[in-house]
Write a protein that holds these residues in place. Sequence first.
Motif, PDB file in Angstrom:
ATOM      1  N   HIS A 104       0.818  -1.212   0.000  1.00 33.40           N
ATOM      2  CA  HIS A 104       0.000   0.000   0.000  1.00 33.40           C
ATOM      3  C   HIS A 104       0.855   1.267   0.000  1.00 33.40           C
ATOM      4  CE1 HIS A 104       0.460   1.482   4.191  1.00 33.40           C
ATOM      5  NE2 HIS A 104       0.520   0.223   4.554  1.00 33.40           N
ATOM      6  N   SER A 105       0.205   2.353  -0.346  1.00 34.79           N
ATOM      7  CA  SER A 105       0.827   3.689  -0.304  1.00 34.79           C
ATOM      8  C   SER A 105       2.095   3.754  -1.151  1.00 34.79           C
ATOM      9  CB  SER A 105       1.127   4.090   1.149  1.00 34.79           C
ATOM     10  OG  SER A 105      -0.040   4.043   1.933  1.00 34.79           O
ATOM     11  N   LEU A 106       2.012   3.158  -2.330  1.00 32.09           N
ATOM     12  CA  LEU A 106       3.083   3.282  -3.309  1.00 32.09           C
ATOM     13  C   LEU A 106       2.510   4.080  -4.479  1.00 32.09           C
ATOM     14  CD1 LEU A 106       4.317  -0.418  -3.053  1.00 32.09           C
ATOM     15  CD2 LEU A 106       5.473   1.584  -2.119  1.00 32.09           C
ATOM     16  N   SER A 107       2.920   3.800  -5.670  1.00 31.26           N
ATOM     17  CA  SER A 107       2.310   4.410  -6.857  1.00 31.26           C
ATOM     18  C   SER A 107       2.057   3.325  -7.886  1.00 31.26           C
ATOM     19  CB  SER A 107       3.238   5.494  -7.438  1.00 31.26           C
ATOM     20  OG  SER A 107       3.408   6.560  -6.524  1.00 31.26           O
ATOM     21  N   LEU A 108       1.577   2.188  -7.400  1.00 31.21           N
ATOM     22  CA  LEU A 108       1.349   1.050  -8.276  1.00 31.21           C
ATOM     23  C   LEU A 108       0.193   1.318  -9.229  1.00 31.21           C
ATOM     24  CD1 LEU A 108       1.699  -1.830  -5.662  1.00 31.21           C
ATOM     25  CD2 LEU A 108       3.433  -0.999  -7.260  1.00 31.21           C
ATOM     26  N   SER A 109       0.335   0.816 -10.445  1.00 31.52           N
ATOM     27  CA  SER A 109      -0.701   1.001 -11.463  1.00 31.52           C
ATOM     28  C   SER A 109      -1.072  -0.347 -12.060  1.00 31.52           C
ATOM     29  CB  SER A 109      -0.211   1.957 -12.552  1.00 31.52           C
ATOM     30  OG  SER A 109       0.980   1.452 -13.145  1.00 31.52           O
ATOM     31  N   SER A 110      -1.920  -0.305 -13.069  1.00 36.10           N
ATOM     32  CA  SER A 110      -2.429  -1.490 -13.734  1.00 36.10           C
ATOM     33  C   SER A 110      -3.387  -2.235 -12.802  1.00 36.10           C
ATOM     34  CB  SER A 110      -1.283  -2.389 -14.211  1.00 36.10           C
ATOM     35  OG  SER A 110      -1.767  -3.375 -15.100  1.00 36.10           O
ATOM     36  N   SER A 111      -3.386  -3.546 -12.841  1.00 34.46           N
ATOM     37  CA  SER A 111      -4.406  -4.324 -12.132  1.00 34.46           C
ATOM     38  C   SER A 111      -3.782  -5.244 -11.089  1.00 34.46           C
ATOM     39  CB  SER A 111      -5.200  -5.159 -13.146  1.00 34.46           C
ATOM     40  OG  SER A 111      -4.329  -6.023 -13.846  1.00 34.46           O
ATOM     41  N   ILE A 112      -4.664  -5.870 -10.296  1.00 35.20           N
ATOM     42  CA  ILE A 112      -4.224  -6.918  -9.384  1.00 35.20           C
ATOM     43  C   ILE A 112      -4.083  -8.201 -10.205  1.00 35.20           C
ATOM     44  CG2 ILE A 112      -4.805  -8.315  -7.366  1.00 35.20           C
ATOM     45  CD1 ILE A 112      -6.473  -5.996  -6.345  1.00 35.20           C
TER      46      ILE A 112
END
Length: 322
Positions: A104-112
């Motif tokens: 959490h609290s990163l800058s992850l994108s796209s999907s799970i």
Amino acid sequence: LAGSIPTEFGLLTDVTEMTLASNNFEGSIPTELGRMTELLSGTSTADCNAAFLTSNRLSSTLPSQLGNLKNLTQGLSLHYNSIDSSIPTELGNLVQLTSCLSLHSLSLSSSIPSEFGRLTSMEANLYLLSNSLSSALPSELGNMGMKAALEISHNKFNSTIPTELGQLSKMTYSFQMQSNSLSSAIPTQLARMSKMTDYFRLDSNKLCADVPTQVEALRTVYGVTNWLVSTGNDLGTACCETLPGTHTCVPTSLPTLLPTLACPDGTAWDAASWSCISCSAGKYSNTSSGGKYNSSIMAGMVPTCTLCPAGRYNVASGQGSC
């Protein structure tokens, strides 16, 4: 500790526990960490906030090689960094993981990744909140063994809620999906989470239709506190009204209308032509009063032609009497 994480850490192939949390490490995560295949834990406690690489200044991407840590049972925590990649599908290989997969609290994108459905031993603390994850929620999440803390709030998910999430019937607290763009109706299957005690949140999405009474029972019958569902949604409104692009309202059947025009004496109503036609010879109709259609005589009936009574006849069509 500061600077970059030495790539030589990858030579520590017999290490079973390691945490570098709460330091000032910066730069990227070395792919060589994937060689630490004997690593069992990223923390010496049950605290996800003190595990593995959390709370540093790391950037760049999540290396897919972390999926090689197949003996890891807890503590893959990387939150509070500046990682801006997608989630590697290889993390679905961490099938021994039971708790603390914290991204959490990163800058992850796209999907799970749907591969997360392989994490059937995962019981607690899946934290993916506060990123920029989007697309659809994978139905495979319902295969996980979650009992507590499945949090994916504050992202950009824009799908329906998979009915398969109802398979997480062992959940006891913190099922949080608020502040996304989840749409359509709430699945009745979520009512299977009857062991929930606290924090069931679906607020601030685009959910519509009525809240299923079974899901409402989590609050009214089972006493879940912090049950937040209605706020910030369109619940109580038909989905075809709030989401006309994906839902179609089924029209209500209109009642069959009786004719209201005045069929003159000697005629009958013909539904096929939607007009009055003359009675044939030997028949008559008289539904008028003073030559006009009389609703009190007809009492809602359709004007019809009637055979002349015995002993009477008419030789012409269109007669009002015999």
